[in-house]
Design an enzyme around this catalytic site. Structure first.
Site, PDB file in Angstrom:
ATOM      1  CG  HIS A  54      52.186   1.955 -50.621  1.00 39.39           C
ATOM      2  ND1 HIS A  54      51.796   0.992 -49.722  1.00 39.39           N
ATOM      3  CD2 HIS A  54      51.791   1.500 -51.836  1.00 39.39           C
ATOM      4  CE1 HIS A  54      51.189   0.001 -50.354  1.00 39.39           C
ATOM      5  NE2 HIS A  54      51.186   0.293 -51.644  1.00 39.39           N
ATOM      6  CD  GLU A  56      52.641   3.895 -45.420  1.00 42.39           C
ATOM      7  OE1 GLU A  56      51.934   3.187 -44.695  1.00 42.39           O
ATOM      8  OE2 GLU A  56      52.389   4.083 -46.640  1.00 42.39           O
ATOM      9  CB  CYS A  84      51.045  -2.555 -46.585  1.00 41.79           C
ATOM     10  SG  CYS A  84      52.374  -1.883 -47.611  1.00 41.79           S
ATOM     11  CB  CYS A  87      54.846   0.736 -45.775  1.00 41.13           C
ATOM     12  SG  CYS A  87      54.261   1.375 -47.377  1.00 41.13           S
TER      13      CYS A  87
END
Length: 151
Positions: A54, A56, A84, A87
């Protein structure tokens, strides 16, 4: 620089992800005291074949390497989509002090939309600002999925 200027960089990164066929999410980590971007990332789950890739997580990892430690004290994150659960956990564990996101995520957003993980009794609670450049961030995602569906 302003929140919008940092978010604009995150938007540029999201567009790089879209060009690769990745869900367009971009993130930057900024050292508050200097204003320097110390980490950047964009989604690479498909090309990296990893659920961990991801934006992040990539930005946090790069910032940790840049700063030489896992504690990202005096740092803020700017991300185009509400983080999410995974993260948010990484944000808590890295001690990022503030999270600024663009678009709300009604399916997996874990700062406000589905749940606010930062309100649970963990050892760290970052400040959160949502909706910065919300329309632009949401439009990038909408356009990406519209194009994907038309194929």
């Amino acid at each position: 620089m302003t929140d919008e200027e940092y978010m604009s960089r995150a938007v540029e990164l999201a567009k790089k992800a879209a060009a690769l066929g990745e869900v367009p999410v971009g993130a930057v980590v900024v050292k508050k005291s200097s204003g320097e971007i110390v980490g950047e990332g964009y989604n690479l789950r498909e090309s990296g074949k990893s659920p961990l890739a991801h934006a992040e997580i990539i930005a946090i990892n790069e910032a940790s390497k840049t700063l030489g430690g896992w504690r990202l004290i005096d740092c803020e994150m700017f991300v185009t989509l509400e983080p999410c659960p995974m993260c948010c956990g990484a944000i808590i564990n890295s001690r990022i002090e503030r999270v600024v996101f663009g678009a709300y995520d009604k399916k997996a957003g874990s700062c406000e939309s589905v749940i606010d993980l930062f309100e649970l009794p963990y050892n760290h609670k970052p400040q959160v600002t949502g909706g910065i450049m919300q329309k632009e961030c949401a439009d990038i995602l909408s356009d990406f999925f519209k194009t994907l569906r038309s194929k």
